[in-house]
Design a protein around this motif. Structure first.
Motif, mmCIF file in Angstrom:
data_model
loop_
_atom_site.group_PDB
_atom_site.id
_atom_site.type_symbol
_atom_site.label_atom_id
_atom_site.label_comp_id
_atom_site.label_asym_id
_atom_site.label_seq_id
_atom_site.Cartn_x
_atom_site.Cartn_y
_atom_site.Cartn_z
ATOM 1 N N ILE A 294 -86.113 30.870 36.004
ATOM 2 C CA ILE A 294 -86.723 30.651 37.327
ATOM 3 C C ILE A 294 -85.969 30.772 38.730
ATOM 4 C CG2 ILE A 294 -88.549 29.398 38.650
ATOM 5 C CD1 ILE A 294 -89.645 30.827 36.020
ATOM 6 N N ALA A 295 -84.870 30.015 38.698
ATOM 7 C CA ALA A 295 -84.003 29.932 39.649
ATOM 8 C C ALA A 295 -83.613 31.299 39.964
ATOM 9 C CB ALA A 295 -82.922 28.943 39.474
ATOM 10 N N GLU A 296 -83.139 32.049 38.802
ATOM 11 C CA GLU A 296 -82.669 33.574 39.229
ATOM 12 C C GLU A 296 -83.886 34.351 39.595
ATOM 13 O OE1 GLU A 296 -80.555 35.592 36.112
ATOM 14 O OE2 GLU A 296 -79.240 33.792 35.975
ATOM 15 N N THR A 297 -85.003 34.080 39.281
ATOM 16 C CA THR A 297 -86.322 34.894 39.647
ATOM 17 C C THR A 297 -86.616 34.704 40.984
ATOM 18 O OG1 THR A 297 -87.240 34.531 37.392
ATOM 19 C CG2 THR A 297 -88.930 35.318 39.219
ATOM 20 N N VAL A 298 -86.497 33.639 41.516
ATOM 21 C CA VAL A 298 -86.561 33.444 43.053
ATOM 22 C C VAL A 298 -85.383 33.603 43.874
ATOM 23 C CG1 VAL A 298 -88.575 31.731 42.510
ATOM 24 C CG2 VAL A 298 -86.085 30.901 42.951
ATOM 25 N N GLY A 299 -84.334 34.190 43.276
ATOM 26 C CA GLY A 299 -83.415 34.652 44.148
ATOM 27 C C GLY A 299 -82.278 33.545 44.457
ATOM 28 N N SER A 300 -82.445 32.335 43.758
ATOM 29 C CA SER A 300 -81.508 31.402 44.075
ATOM 30 C C SER A 300 -81.091 30.785 43.002
ATOM 31 C CB SER A 300 -82.082 30.317 44.793
ATOM 32 O OG SER A 300 -82.716 30.494 45.970
ATOM 33 N N PRO A 301 -80.042 31.475 42.265
ATOM 34 C CA PRO A 301 -79.606 30.976 40.701
ATOM 35 C C PRO A 301 -78.808 29.862 40.732
ATOM 36 C CG PRO A 301 -78.365 32.925 41.819
ATOM 37 C CD PRO A 301 -79.393 32.767 42.643
ATOM 38 N N ARG A 302 -78.531 29.245 41.756
ATOM 39 C CA ARG A 302 -77.944 27.895 41.568
ATOM 40 C C ARG A 302 -79.071 26.616 41.796
ATOM 41 N NH1 ARG A 302 -76.187 24.952 46.227
ATOM 42 N NH2 ARG A 302 -76.851 26.116 48.291
ATOM 43 N N ALA A 303 -80.061 27.152 42.081
ATOM 44 C CA ALA A 303 -81.231 26.123 42.745
ATOM 45 C C ALA A 303 -81.926 25.425 41.550
ATOM 46 C CB ALA A 303 -82.097 26.881 43.684
ATOM 47 N N VAL A 304 -81.184 25.435 40.431
ATOM 48 C CA VAL A 304 -81.981 24.855 39.163
ATOM 49 C C VAL A 304 -82.573 23.682 39.365
ATOM 50 C CG1 VAL A 304 -81.640 24.193 36.782
ATOM 51 C CG2 VAL A 304 -80.273 26.274 37.673
ATOM 52 N N ARG A 305 -81.766 22.589 40.227
ATOM 53 C CA ARG A 305 -82.456 21.399 40.489
ATOM 54 C C ARG A 305 -83.797 21.457 41.193
ATOM 55 N NH1 ARG A 305 -79.430 16.273 39.799
ATOM 56 N NH2 ARG A 305 -77.251 17.345 38.922
ATOM 57 N N ALA A 306 -83.546 22.364 42.510
ATOM 58 C CA ALA A 306 -85.006 22.574 43.173
ATOM 59 C C ALA A 306 -85.920 23.070 42.328
ATOM 60 C CB ALA A 306 -84.344 23.397 44.481
ATOM 61 N N VAL A 307 -85.718 23.883 41.584
ATOM 62 C CA VAL A 307 -86.841 24.289 40.627
ATOM 63 C C VAL A 307 -87.241 23.180 39.864
ATOM 64 C CG1 VAL A 307 -87.321 25.765 38.325
ATOM 65 C CG2 VAL A 307 -85.913 26.879 40.581
ATOM 66 N N ALA A 308 -86.658 22.490 39.442
ATOM 67 C CA ALA A 308 -87.028 21.234 38.503
ATOM 68 C C ALA A 308 -88.029 20.496 39.502
ATOM 69 C CB ALA A 308 -85.926 20.439 37.749
ATOM 70 N N SER A 309 -87.528 20.402 40.570
ATOM 71 C CA SER A 309 -88.357 19.436 41.557
ATOM 72 C C SER A 309 -89.858 20.143 42.136
ATOM 73 C CB SER A 309 -87.220 19.005 42.655
ATOM 74 O OG SER A 309 -88.045 19.034 44.004
ATOM 75 N N ALA A 310 -89.664 21.222 42.112
ATOM 76 C CA ALA A 310 -90.761 22.131 42.360
ATOM 77 C C ALA A 310 -91.704 21.774 41.249
ATOM 78 C CB ALA A 310 -90.388 23.547 42.651
ATOM 79 N N CYS A 311 -91.401 22.064 40.001
ATOM 80 C CA CYS A 311 -92.075 21.744 38.836
ATOM 81 C C CYS A 311 -92.830 20.478 38.966
ATOM 82 C CB CYS A 311 -91.519 21.927 37.345
ATOM 83 S SG CYS A 311 -90.856 23.781 37.169
ATOM 84 N N ALA A 312 -91.968 19.464 39.121
ATOM 85 C CA ALA A 312 -92.380 18.075 39.012
ATOM 86 C C ALA A 312 -93.259 17.748 40.071
ATOM 87 C CB ALA A 312 -91.050 17.038 39.327
ATOM 88 N N THR A 313 -93.446 18.517 41.203
ATOM 89 C CA THR A 313 -94.257 18.289 42.568
ATOM 90 C C THR A 313 -95.395 19.136 42.226
ATOM 91 O OG1 THR A 313 -93.026 19.323 43.811
ATOM 92 C CG2 THR A 313 -92.675 16.944 43.731
#
Ligand SMILES: [Zn+2]
Length: 370
Positions: A294-313
Protein backbone atom coordinates in the motif's frame (compact mmCIF):
# COMPACT_ATOMS: atom_id res chain seq x y z
CA UNK A 1 32.58 1.54 -3.60
CA UNK A 2 34.99 -0.96 -2.17
CA UNK A 3 35.32 -3.92 -4.53
CA UNK A 4 36.71 -6.21 -1.84
CA UNK A 5 33.77 -5.65 0.50
CA UNK A 6 32.19 -9.02 1.33
CA UNK A 7 28.59 -9.62 0.32
CA UNK A 8 28.00 -12.21 3.06
CA UNK A 9 26.36 -14.45 0.51
CA UNK A 10 28.40 -17.53 1.43
CA UNK A 11 28.52 -19.28 4.78
CA UNK A 12 32.30 -18.78 4.85
CA UNK A 13 31.90 -15.00 4.60
CA UNK A 14 29.12 -15.07 7.16
CA UNK A 15 31.23 -17.08 9.58
CA UNK A 16 34.05 -14.56 9.24
CA UNK A 17 31.64 -11.66 9.88
CA UNK A 18 30.31 -13.47 12.94
CA UNK A 19 33.73 -14.08 14.43
CA UNK A 20 34.65 -10.44 13.81
CA UNK A 21 31.27 -9.23 15.14
CA UNK A 22 31.01 -7.15 12.01
CA UNK A 23 28.17 -4.67 12.53
CA UNK A 24 28.23 -3.90 8.80
CA UNK A 25 26.67 -7.31 8.28
CA UNK A 26 23.77 -6.62 10.66
CA UNK A 27 20.54 -6.88 8.77
CA UNK A 28 22.14 -8.83 5.91
CA UNK A 29 21.93 -12.17 7.70
CA UNK A 30 21.33 -13.76 11.10
CA UNK A 31 22.99 -16.71 12.74
CA UNK A 32 21.34 -19.28 14.92
CA UNK A 33 22.96 -21.60 17.44
CA UNK A 34 21.57 -25.12 17.57
CA UNK A 35 22.74 -25.81 21.12
CA UNK A 36 21.02 -22.75 22.62
CA UNK A 37 18.03 -22.44 20.27
CA UNK A 38 18.73 -18.70 19.94
CA UNK A 39 19.46 -16.54 16.91
CA UNK A 40 21.54 -13.36 16.76
CA UNK A 41 22.79 -10.49 14.66
CA UNK A 42 26.37 -10.88 13.38
CA UNK A 43 27.54 -8.18 15.79
CA UNK A 44 26.06 -9.82 18.89
CA UNK A 45 28.36 -9.57 21.90
CA UNK A 46 27.54 -13.11 23.07
CA UNK A 47 30.31 -15.69 23.31
CA UNK A 48 31.04 -16.95 19.78
CA UNK A 49 29.45 -20.35 19.12
CA UNK A 50 31.25 -23.35 17.65
CA UNK A 51 31.09 -23.41 13.89
CA UNK A 52 29.39 -26.81 13.70
CA UNK A 53 26.47 -25.52 15.81
CA UNK A 54 25.74 -22.49 13.63
CA UNK A 55 23.02 -22.10 11.03
CA UNK A 56 22.56 -18.96 8.89
CA UNK A 57 19.35 -17.20 7.91
CA UNK A 58 18.66 -14.18 5.73
CA UNK A 59 15.66 -12.95 7.72
CA UNK A 60 14.63 -13.08 11.37
CA UNK A 61 11.32 -14.65 10.34
CA UNK A 62 13.09 -17.56 8.69
CA UNK A 63 15.10 -18.15 11.85
CA UNK A 64 11.91 -18.10 13.92
CA UNK A 65 10.18 -20.43 11.46
CA UNK A 66 13.05 -22.87 12.04
CA UNK A 67 12.25 -22.80 15.75
CA UNK A 68 14.82 -20.30 17.06
CA UNK A 69 14.12 -17.62 19.66
CA UNK A 70 15.32 -14.01 19.48
CA UNK A 71 18.54 -13.43 21.44
CA UNK A 72 17.79 -11.22 24.45
CA UNK A 73 21.15 -9.53 24.15
CA UNK A 74 21.26 -8.31 20.52
CA UNK A 75 17.48 -8.42 19.99
CA UNK A 76 17.61 -9.40 16.32
CA UNK A 77 13.86 -8.85 15.96
CA UNK A 78 13.75 -5.68 18.04
CA UNK A 79 14.08 -2.14 16.80
CA UNK A 80 16.59 -3.03 14.16
CA UNK A 81 19.69 -1.00 13.72
CA UNK A 82 19.28 -1.32 9.96
CA UNK A 83 15.91 0.43 10.07
CA UNK A 84 17.50 3.21 12.03
CA UNK A 85 20.16 3.59 9.33
CA UNK A 86 17.57 3.70 6.57
CA UNK A 87 15.46 6.16 8.52
CA UNK A 88 18.42 8.47 8.90
CA UNK A 89 19.22 8.13 5.21
CA UNK A 90 15.62 8.98 4.33
CA UNK A 91 15.72 11.98 6.63
CA UNK A 92 18.85 13.21 4.85
CA UNK A 93 17.18 12.75 1.47
CA UNK A 94 13.94 14.36 2.67
CA UNK A 95 15.74 17.41 4.03
CA UNK A 96 15.92 18.84 0.55
CA UNK A 97 14.27 16.79 -2.20
CA UNK A 98 15.61 19.12 -4.87
CA UNK A 99 19.20 18.43 -3.91
CA UNK A 100 20.65 15.33 -5.52
CA UNK A 101 22.85 13.48 -3.04
CA UNK A 102 25.26 10.88 -4.38
CA UNK A 103 25.51 7.53 -2.67
CA UNK A 104 28.93 8.53 -1.35
CA UNK A 105 27.58 11.75 0.18
CA UNK A 106 24.68 9.90 1.70
CA UNK A 107 26.88 7.18 3.15
CA UNK A 108 29.04 9.86 4.74
CA UNK A 109 25.95 11.47 6.25
CA UNK A 110 24.82 8.27 7.96
CA UNK A 111 28.27 6.79 8.70
CA UNK A 112 27.75 3.54 6.84
CA UNK A 113 29.71 2.21 3.87
CA UNK A 114 28.12 2.95 0.47
CA UNK A 115 27.86 -0.75 -0.31
CA UNK A 116 26.08 -1.55 2.94
CA UNK A 117 23.81 1.46 2.68
CA UNK A 118 22.75 0.70 -0.89
CA UNK A 119 21.93 -2.85 0.05
CA UNK A 120 20.06 -2.02 3.27
CA UNK A 121 18.14 0.81 1.69
CA UNK A 122 16.91 -1.37 -1.13
CA UNK A 123 15.96 -4.14 1.25
CA UNK A 124 13.95 -1.90 3.57
CA UNK A 125 12.31 0.47 1.11
CA UNK A 126 12.28 -1.62 -2.04
CA UNK A 127 14.03 1.10 -4.04
CA UNK A 128 17.55 2.45 -4.30
CA UNK A 129 18.42 5.82 -2.71
CA UNK A 130 18.52 7.31 -6.21
CA UNK A 131 15.05 5.99 -7.07
CA UNK A 132 13.82 7.16 -3.70
CA UNK A 133 15.04 10.67 -4.39
CA UNK A 134 13.31 10.70 -7.76
CA UNK A 135 10.06 9.58 -6.13
CA UNK A 136 10.43 12.22 -3.42
CA UNK A 137 10.78 14.98 -6.02
CA UNK A 138 7.51 13.75 -7.50
CA UNK A 139 5.92 13.67 -4.07
CA UNK A 140 7.18 17.18 -3.27
CA UNK A 141 5.50 18.42 -6.41
CA UNK A 142 2.24 16.71 -5.51
CA UNK A 143 2.40 18.10 -1.99
CA UNK A 144 2.94 21.59 -3.32
CA UNK A 145 -0.14 21.22 -5.47
CA UNK A 146 -2.14 20.12 -2.48
CA UNK A 147 -0.83 22.71 -0.07
CA UNK A 148 -3.56 24.21 2.03
CA UNK A 149 -5.57 21.02 1.99
CA UNK A 150 -4.42 20.00 5.41
CA UNK A 151 -7.79 18.62 6.21
CA UNK A 152 -9.58 17.34 3.17
CA UNK A 153 -13.10 16.25 2.77
CA UNK A 154 -13.82 13.19 0.75
CA UNK A 155 -17.07 12.02 -0.59
CA UNK A 156 -17.72 8.92 -2.57
CA UNK A 157 -21.04 9.16 -4.25
CA UNK A 158 -20.48 8.48 -7.93
CA UNK A 159 -22.99 5.99 -9.15
CA UNK A 160 -24.81 6.02 -5.88
CA UNK A 161 -28.56 5.89 -5.96
CA UNK A 162 -30.01 6.93 -2.67
CA UNK A 163 -31.64 4.14 -0.71
CA UNK A 164 -33.00 6.63 1.73
CA UNK A 165 -34.94 9.88 1.58
CA UNK A 166 -32.33 11.34 3.85
CA UNK A 167 -30.20 11.97 0.78
CA UNK A 168 -32.91 13.31 -1.46
CA UNK A 169 -32.82 16.59 0.42
CA UNK A 170 -29.06 16.89 0.43
CA UNK A 171 -27.91 20.16 -1.08
CA UNK A 172 -26.17 19.87 -4.43
CA UNK A 173 -23.07 21.36 -2.92
CA UNK A 174 -20.90 19.17 -0.74
CA UNK A 175 -22.24 19.58 2.75
CA UNK A 176 -19.71 18.91 5.44
CA UNK A 177 -16.81 21.32 5.71
CA UNK A 178 -13.44 20.24 7.10
CA UNK A 179 -13.97 22.78 9.83
CA UNK A 180 -17.08 20.90 10.93
CA UNK A 181 -14.87 17.92 11.74
CA UNK A 182 -12.40 20.04 13.61
CA UNK A 183 -15.25 21.46 15.67
CA UNK A 184 -16.52 17.97 16.44
CA UNK A 185 -19.52 18.12 14.20
CA UNK A 186 -20.84 21.52 15.28
CA UNK A 187 -23.94 22.36 13.26
CA UNK A 188 -24.32 18.82 11.93
CA UNK A 189 -27.00 16.27 12.43
CA UNK A 190 -25.61 12.77 12.78
CA UNK A 191 -28.01 9.84 12.68
CA UNK A 192 -26.93 6.49 13.98
CA UNK A 193 -28.10 2.96 14.53
CA UNK A 194 -26.65 -0.17 16.03
CA UNK A 195 -27.34 -3.78 15.22
CA UNK A 196 -26.29 -7.19 16.38
CA UNK A 197 -24.23 -9.10 13.80
CA UNK A 198 -22.18 -12.26 13.60
CA UNK A 199 -19.17 -10.13 14.62
CA UNK A 200 -20.78 -8.47 17.62
CA UNK A 201 -22.50 -5.11 17.55
CA UNK A 202 -22.03 -2.72 14.68
CA UNK A 203 -22.69 1.00 14.87
CA UNK A 204 -23.34 3.03 11.74
CA UNK A 205 -23.53 6.81 11.73
CA UNK A 206 -24.27 9.20 8.88
CA UNK A 207 -24.41 12.90 8.18
CA UNK A 208 -26.83 14.13 5.56
CA UNK A 209 -24.05 13.54 3.01
CA UNK A 210 -23.02 10.03 3.79
CA UNK A 211 -21.73 7.46 6.21
CA UNK A 212 -19.20 8.92 8.64
CA UNK A 213 -18.61 5.94 10.93
CA UNK A 214 -18.87 2.17 10.91
CA UNK A 215 -17.49 0.47 14.00
CA UNK A 216 -17.64 -2.89 15.71
CA UNK A 217 -17.76 -3.52 19.43
CA UNK A 218 -18.87 -5.92 22.11
CA UNK A 219 -21.47 -3.56 23.55
CA UNK A 220 -23.65 -0.81 22.17
CA UNK A 221 -23.03 1.66 24.99
CA UNK A 222 -19.31 1.83 24.32
CA UNK A 223 -19.85 2.36 20.59
CA UNK A 224 -22.29 5.20 21.23
CA UNK A 225 -19.91 6.76 23.75
CA UNK A 226 -17.17 6.80 21.12
CA UNK A 227 -19.51 8.44 18.64
CA UNK A 228 -20.51 11.09 21.19
CA UNK A 229 -16.84 11.80 21.76
CA UNK A 230 -16.05 12.25 18.10
CA UNK A 231 -19.13 14.32 17.30
CA UNK A 232 -19.52 16.01 20.64
CA UNK A 233 -21.07 19.15 19.15
CA UNK A 234 -23.36 17.50 16.62
CA UNK A 235 -27.01 16.72 17.11
CA UNK A 236 -27.09 12.93 17.49
CA UNK A 237 -30.27 11.08 16.61
CA UNK A 238 -30.83 7.38 17.19
CA UNK A 239 -32.55 6.52 13.92
CA UNK A 240 -32.65 2.79 13.16
CA UNK A 241 -35.28 3.18 10.44
CA UNK A 242 -33.24 5.64 8.41
CA UNK A 243 -30.11 3.53 8.60
CA UNK A 244 -31.80 0.18 8.03
CA UNK A 245 -30.72 -0.06 4.35
CA UNK A 246 -27.07 0.26 5.37
CA UNK A 247 -27.42 -2.25 8.17
CA UNK A 248 -28.86 -4.69 5.64
CA UNK A 249 -25.84 -4.19 3.36
CA UNK A 250 -23.46 -4.93 6.20
CA UNK A 251 -25.43 -7.98 7.22
CA UNK A 252 -25.39 -9.30 3.65
CA UNK A 253 -21.66 -8.66 3.45
CA UNK A 254 -21.01 -10.58 6.65
CA UNK A 255 -23.02 -13.50 5.27
CA UNK A 256 -20.98 -13.50 2.08
CA UNK A 257 -23.94 -12.62 -0.14
CA UNK A 258 -22.65 -9.15 -0.93
CA UNK A 259 -19.12 -8.22 -1.97
CA UNK A 260 -19.36 -4.47 -2.52
CA UNK A 261 -20.99 -1.60 -0.72
CA UNK A 262 -23.17 1.10 -2.16
CA UNK A 263 -22.55 3.60 0.55
CA UNK A 264 -22.05 7.32 0.20
CA UNK A 265 -19.11 8.12 2.45
CA UNK A 266 -18.56 11.34 4.33
CA UNK A 267 -15.17 11.32 5.93
CA UNK A 268 -12.38 13.79 6.57
CA UNK A 269 -8.68 13.24 6.93
CA UNK A 270 -5.29 14.38 5.78
CA UNK A 271 -4.54 14.01 2.09
CA UNK A 272 -2.18 11.15 2.87
CA UNK A 273 -4.77 9.15 4.77
CA UNK A 274 -7.29 9.64 2.00
CA UNK A 275 -4.77 8.28 -0.49
CA UNK A 276 -4.25 5.24 1.71
CA UNK A 277 -7.97 4.67 2.24
CA UNK A 278 -8.54 5.04 -1.48
CA UNK A 279 -5.87 2.39 -2.13
CA UNK A 280 -7.55 0.08 0.39
CA UNK A 281 -10.85 0.38 -1.45
CA UNK A 282 -9.14 -0.90 -4.58
CA UNK A 283 -8.05 -4.18 -3.01
CA UNK A 284 -10.42 -6.71 -4.56
CA UNK A 285 -12.77 -8.75 -2.41
CA UNK A 286 -11.03 -11.90 -1.24
CA UNK A 287 -7.51 -10.55 -1.75
CA UNK A 288 -4.98 -9.03 0.63
CA UNK A 289 -2.07 -6.63 0.35
CA UNK A 290 0.87 -5.91 2.63
CA UNK A 291 1.42 -2.58 4.35
CA UNK A 292 4.43 -1.99 2.12
CA UNK A 293 2.37 -2.78 -1.00
CA UNK A 294 0.00 0.00 0.00
CA UNK A 295 2.87 2.35 0.81
CA UNK A 296 4.18 1.79 -2.70
CA UNK A 297 0.75 2.24 -4.24
CA UNK A 298 0.40 5.67 -2.67
CA UNK A 299 3.87 6.66 -3.86
CA UNK A 300 5.57 6.70 -0.45
CA UNK A 301 7.38 3.35 -0.28
CA UNK A 302 9.01 4.09 3.06
CA UNK A 303 5.79 5.23 4.72
CA UNK A 304 4.86 1.75 5.93
CA UNK A 305 4.30 2.96 9.48
CA UNK A 306 2.10 5.81 8.29
CA UNK A 307 0.06 3.33 6.26
CA UNK A 308 -0.40 1.18 9.35
CA UNK A 309 -1.51 4.26 11.26
CA UNK A 310 -4.01 5.20 8.54
CA UNK A 311 -5.43 1.69 8.82
CA UNK A 312 -5.59 1.97 12.60
CA UNK A 313 -7.62 5.18 12.34
CA UNK A 314 -9.94 4.03 9.58
CA UNK A 315 -13.40 5.39 10.50
CA UNK A 316 -15.32 2.96 8.32
CA UNK A 317 -15.04 -0.75 9.00
CA UNK A 318 -15.73 -2.88 5.89
CA UNK A 319 -16.51 0.06 3.59
CA UNK A 320 -12.81 0.92 3.71
CA UNK A 321 -11.51 -2.64 3.87
CA UNK A 322 -8.45 -2.21 6.07
CA UNK A 323 -8.96 -5.85 7.07
CA UNK A 324 -7.44 -6.75 3.69
CA UNK A 325 -4.03 -5.39 4.74
CA UNK A 326 -1.77 -7.96 6.35
CA UNK A 327 1.93 -8.38 7.01
CA UNK A 328 4.23 -9.40 4.17
CA UNK A 329 4.53 -12.99 5.41
CA UNK A 330 0.74 -13.20 5.71
CA UNK A 331 0.51 -12.56 9.46
CA UNK A 332 -2.66 -10.64 10.25
CA UNK A 333 -0.92 -7.77 12.09
CA UNK A 334 -3.44 -5.53 13.85
CA UNK A 335 -7.05 -4.58 13.37
CA UNK A 336 -8.82 -1.60 14.83
CA UNK A 337 -11.80 -3.74 15.77
CA UNK A 338 -9.87 -6.77 17.03
CA UNK A 339 -7.92 -9.54 15.32
CA UNK A 340 -10.66 -12.20 15.64
CA UNK A 341 -12.96 -9.99 13.56
CA UNK A 342 -10.24 -9.48 10.96
CA UNK A 343 -9.70 -13.22 10.74
CA UNK A 344 -13.44 -13.83 10.42
CA UNK A 345 -13.79 -11.24 7.64
CA UNK A 346 -10.89 -12.65 5.63
CA UNK A 347 -12.30 -16.11 6.13
CA UNK A 348 -15.73 -15.04 4.87
CA UNK A 349 -14.19 -13.40 1.82
CA UNK A 350 -12.00 -16.39 1.07
CA UNK A 351 -15.01 -18.70 1.20
CA UNK A 352 -17.08 -16.55 -1.14
CA UNK A 353 -14.46 -15.55 -3.65
CA UNK A 354 -15.33 -16.58 -7.15
CA UNK A 355 -19.03 -16.77 -6.40
CA UNK A 356 -19.72 -13.26 -7.65
CA UNK A 357 -22.59 -12.19 -5.48
CA UNK A 358 -23.18 -8.68 -6.71
CA UNK A 359 -22.34 -6.15 -9.37
CA UNK A 360 -18.74 -5.66 -10.60
CA UNK A 361 -16.26 -3.77 -8.49
CA UNK A 362 -16.89 -0.13 -7.88
CA UNK A 363 -14.06 2.09 -8.96
CA UNK A 364 -15.25 5.29 -7.35
CA UNK A 365 -12.48 7.68 -6.51
CA UNK A 366 -12.26 9.40 -3.20
CA UNK A 367 -12.63 12.92 -4.46
CA UNK A 368 -10.43 15.31 -2.58
CA UNK A 369 -12.26 18.52 -2.01
CA UNK A 370 -10.46 21.24 -0.15
ZN1 LIG B 1 22.59 -12.13 20.24
Amino acid sequence: MNATQPTWSTDAERWTALTERDAQADGVFFYAVRTTGVFCRPSCASRPPRRENVEFFVTADEARAAGYRDCKRCQPGGLPRELDIVNRACAALDADPQQRLTLAQLSEAVHVSPFHLQRLFKRVTGVSPREYQAAQRGAALRDALQRGTDVTRATVDAGFSSPSRMYDNAPAELGMKPSAYRRKGEGLTVRYASASTSLGFVLIAATDKGICKIAFGDEVAGLVDDLRGEFANAELIDDPLELAPFVRQIDAYLHGTRQHFDLPLDIAATAFKLRVWDALRRIPYGETRSYSDIAETVGSPRAVRAVASACATNPLALAIPCHRVVQKGGALAGYRWGLPRKAALLDTEARHTGAAATAPAETNDLDHVA
